[in-house]
Write an enzyme that holds these catalytic residues in place. Sequence first.
Site, PDB file in Angstrom:
ATOM      1  N   ALA A 128      52.583 116.985 -66.523  1.00 16.08           N
ATOM      2  CA  ALA A 128      53.788 117.817 -66.629  1.00 16.08           C
ATOM      3  C   ALA A 128      54.893 116.883 -67.129  1.00 16.08           C
ATOM      4  CB  ALA A 128      54.124 118.429 -65.285  1.00 16.08           C
ATOM      5  N   MET A 167      57.354 115.059 -66.042  1.00 16.72           N
ATOM      6  CA  MET A 167      57.566 113.728 -65.444  1.00 16.72           C
ATOM      7  C   MET A 167      56.407 112.780 -65.788  1.00 16.72           C
ATOM      8  SD  MET A 167      60.435 113.288 -63.787  1.00 16.72           S
ATOM      9  CE  MET A 167      60.210 111.943 -62.622  1.00 16.72           C
ATOM     10  N   GLY A 168      55.175 113.285 -65.640  1.00 20.20           N
ATOM     11  CA  GLY A 168      53.992 112.463 -65.907  1.00 20.20           C
ATOM     12  C   GLY A 168      53.918 112.069 -67.365  1.00 20.20           C
ATOM     13  N   ARG A 224      44.554 118.126 -65.822  1.00 21.46           N
ATOM     14  CA  ARG A 224      43.513 119.081 -65.419  1.00 21.46           C
ATOM     15  C   ARG A 224      43.217 120.051 -66.567  1.00 21.46           C
ATOM     16  NH1 ARG A 224      44.100 123.392 -61.838  1.00 21.46           N
ATOM     17  NH2 ARG A 224      46.315 122.919 -61.851  1.00 21.46           N
ATOM     18  N   SER A 248      62.877 107.983 -59.257  1.00 27.50           N
ATOM     19  CA  SER A 248      64.066 108.817 -59.436  1.00 27.50           C
ATOM     20  C   SER A 248      64.632 108.677 -60.839  1.00 27.50           C
ATOM     21  CB  SER A 248      65.156 108.417 -58.435  1.00 27.50           C
ATOM     22  OG  SER A 248      66.308 109.204 -58.673  1.00 27.50           O
ATOM     23  N   GLY A 249      65.244 109.755 -61.286  1.00 26.51           N
ATOM     24  CA  GLY A 249      65.915 109.714 -62.581  1.00 26.51           C
ATOM     25  C   GLY A 249      65.643 110.949 -63.413  1.00 26.51           C
ATOM     26  N   GLY A 250      64.861 111.855 -62.829  1.00 28.51           N
ATOM     27  CA  GLY A 250      64.569 113.090 -63.551  1.00 28.51           C
ATOM     28  C   GLY A 250      63.745 112.812 -64.798  1.00 28.51           C
ATOM     29  N   LYS A 275      62.786 107.001 -50.981  1.00 27.71           N
ATOM     30  CA  LYS A 275      63.042 107.998 -52.036  1.00 27.71           C
ATOM     31  C   LYS A 275      63.564 109.292 -51.401  1.00 27.71           C
ATOM     32  CE  LYS A 275      63.232 110.097 -55.997  1.00 27.71           C
ATOM     33  NZ  LYS A 275      63.204 111.499 -55.790  1.00 27.71           N
ATOM     34  N   HIS A 335      67.047 108.676 -50.502  1.00 29.65           N
ATOM     35  CA  HIS A 335      67.828 108.724 -51.753  1.00 29.65           C
ATOM     36  C   HIS A 335      68.177 110.177 -52.073  1.00 29.65           C
ATOM     37  CE1 HIS A 335      67.831 109.762 -56.024  1.00 29.65           C
ATOM     38  NE2 HIS A 335      68.440 108.613 -56.266  1.00 29.65           N
ATOM     39  N   ASN A 336      67.192 111.048 -51.967  1.00 29.82           N
ATOM     40  CA  ASN A 336      67.447 112.455 -52.272  1.00 29.82           C
ATOM     41  C   ASN A 336      68.407 113.069 -51.251  1.00 29.82           C
ATOM     42  OD1 ASN A 336      65.541 112.050 -54.257  1.00 29.82           O
ATOM     43  ND2 ASN A 336      64.523 113.994 -53.911  1.00 29.82           N
ATOM     44  N   GLU A 373      71.659 112.066 -52.280  1.00 26.90           N
ATOM     45  CA  GLU A 373      71.965 112.882 -53.475  1.00 26.90           C
ATOM     46  C   GLU A 373      72.511 114.260 -53.044  1.00 26.90           C
ATOM     47  OE1 GLU A 373      68.645 113.090 -56.415  1.00 26.90           O
ATOM     48  OE2 GLU A 373      68.740 115.245 -56.064  1.00 26.90           O
ATOM     49  N   TYR A 374      71.901 114.845 -52.021  1.00 26.95           N
ATOM     50  CA  TYR A 374      72.386 116.137 -51.502  1.00 26.95           C
ATOM     51  C   TYR A 374      73.833 115.985 -51.011  1.00 26.95           C
ATOM     52  CZ  TYR A 374      67.956 118.866 -51.122  1.00 26.95           C
ATOM     53  OH  TYR A 374      66.814 119.585 -51.367  1.00 26.95           O
TER      54      TYR A 374
HETATM   55  C1  6PG Z   1      65.407 112.366 -58.594  1.00 22.70           C
HETATM   56  C2  6PG Z   1      65.631 113.737 -58.000  1.00 22.70           C
HETATM   57  C3  6PG Z   1      64.409 114.596 -58.051  1.00 22.70           C
HETATM   58  C4  6PG Z   1      64.505 115.983 -57.407  1.00 22.70           C
HETATM   59  C5  6PG Z   1      65.796 116.713 -57.557  1.00 22.70           C
HETATM   60  C6  6PG Z   1      65.739 118.172 -57.117  1.00 22.70           C
HETATM   61  O1  6PG Z   1      65.634 111.420 -57.856  1.00 22.70           O
HETATM   62  O2  6PG Z   1      65.063 112.265 -59.762  1.00 22.70           O
HETATM   63  O3  6PG Z   1      65.951 113.570 -56.641  1.00 22.70           O
HETATM   64  O4  6PG Z   1      63.394 113.889 -57.385  1.00 22.70           O
HETATM   65  O5  6PG Z   1      63.536 116.741 -58.028  1.00 22.70           O
HETATM   66  O6  6PG Z   1      66.766 116.091 -56.852  1.00 22.70           O
HETATM   67  O7  6PG Z   1      65.703 118.265 -55.733  1.00 22.70           O
HETATM   68  P1  6PG Z   1      66.089 119.641 -55.005  1.00 22.70           P
HETATM   69  O8  6PG Z   1      65.326 120.728 -55.709  1.00 22.70           O
HETATM   70  O9  6PG Z   1      65.629 119.499 -53.579  1.00 22.70           O
HETATM   71  O10 6PG Z   1      67.561 119.789 -55.163  1.00 22.70           O
END
Ligand code: 6PG
Length: 474
Positions: free
Chosen positions: A11, A13-14, A33, A128-130, A182, A185-186, A189-190
């Site tokens: 997908a 990210m991969g 897959r 992390s980094g999308g 991680k 970290h999220n 982020e929230y």
């Molecule tokens: C990252 C992000 C990622 C996560 C988004 C969405 O570090 O690149 O944290 O891992 O997918 O933050 O998270 P939520 O859907 O829970 O807002």
Amino acid sequence: MGSQIGVTGLAVMGQNLARNIARHGFPVAVHNRTESRTKQLIEHHGDEGDFTPAYSLEEFVAALDRPRRIIIMVKAGAPVDAVIKDLIPLLDAGDIIIDGGNSHYADTRRRVAELAEHDLHFVGAGISGGEEGALLGPSIMPGGPREAYAPVEPILTAIAAQVDGTPCCAYIGPDGAGHYVKMAHNGIEYADMQLIAEAYDLLTHAAGLSAPEIARVFEQWNEGDLESFLIEITAKVLAHTDETTGGPLVDVILDEAEQKGTGRWTSQSALELGVPVTAITEAVFARALSARKDERTKASKILPGPSAGQVEGDFVDAVRDALYASKVVAYAQGFEQIRAASDEYGWDVEPGTLATIWRGGCIIRARFLDRIKDAYDRDPELSNLLLDDYFRDAVAGAQDAWRKVVRTAVELGVPTPAFSSALAYYDGFRRERGPASLIQGLRDFFGAHTYRRTDREGVFHTLWSEDGREVSAD
Ligand code: 6PG
């Protein structure tokens, strides 16, 4: 010669991670897959490096040099276990599976132990980094057996973001440590996003600014102490014009925040560890309340608020200061939680290392992280960021504005759960003596739960319903 590493799960990210690896000159085997994704990757990006497409797991495993290094990039939960189950019979002792998804740290702890029974290594690596980060340089938080990290280190550090010549990737600790940080970290982020949202709400409903005006405010803030990826993109989102209405897009986006779970996991773990992580938890609850759109719509017609009030003085600057001070508290709490988890699980996580690898690549990357790194350089054993001289002074300098903003929000009925709870935490933390004495008294009254005293050693109970005598409960 075979491929040095493999990525299964293509997908976005991969796929981007595999491209990043290939672009750095490492031959990479790719597998998915469903074959079509593998074919697409080769068709569109095959010229970016040395890819070996594999259309079965057997082919994939056979394409890899030993010890085999396999990154799995599939959805957290059961899909990770399914891939591991299929891989185990194909692998040899010493091979390494790296899970680069947002897996729960408890799952990672279990998988490290299970794979060790097969003489296989498992590395839980938070990434992390999308999508963009995965391609151009993410922040990587690998955890697991140290000997398993060594063979993947050159590849992971090469593909990570680099800040001042330092890769945003470092070994975090054994078993679930990488995925734990991680997750935290999220959680942070929230909290960051909730604080930004509260600032936006105040600037809209208290200061009366429009979205494009607030975009300019955030642009300015991004030139100072608040400089960060999230502040930068806040300005961009607020400045964006909707194609349909011609007005700001943010004004027509449905106000229900979704969540995939990492913020909630952070709060759950904080509750289990007994660490007061109020900012992150308020952010999780704020998303939950936002999701109750129908109920809120009903309540908005029934529940009265205060009559309109006035903001005084330079409110925009005050909101900036409140945001900064609250952010310091949120990070202080998040780092305290990581330390508590590290103690609980024996991980030896170094907070200074985290601050270093979060300076680039990840979603919470910010100038601020340099200040946190400095604080841990000064004192690696620092128990709470608020006790560092720099942050103590920063919060002290902001606190009048912070209190004014929270006061104004309360008066106007603008909800600021993260600003307010961060301030309450600050005030609770700086009190030598708090009101918990009364809670202990009440617990002893109704349940003989006993209490300790400030002036004598021992455990005591008062015979509340008899003659009021105090007895030793040792
Ligand atoms: C990252 C992000 C990622 C996560 C988004 C969405 O570090 O690149 O944290 O891992 O997918 O933050 O998270 P939520 O859907 O829970 O807002």
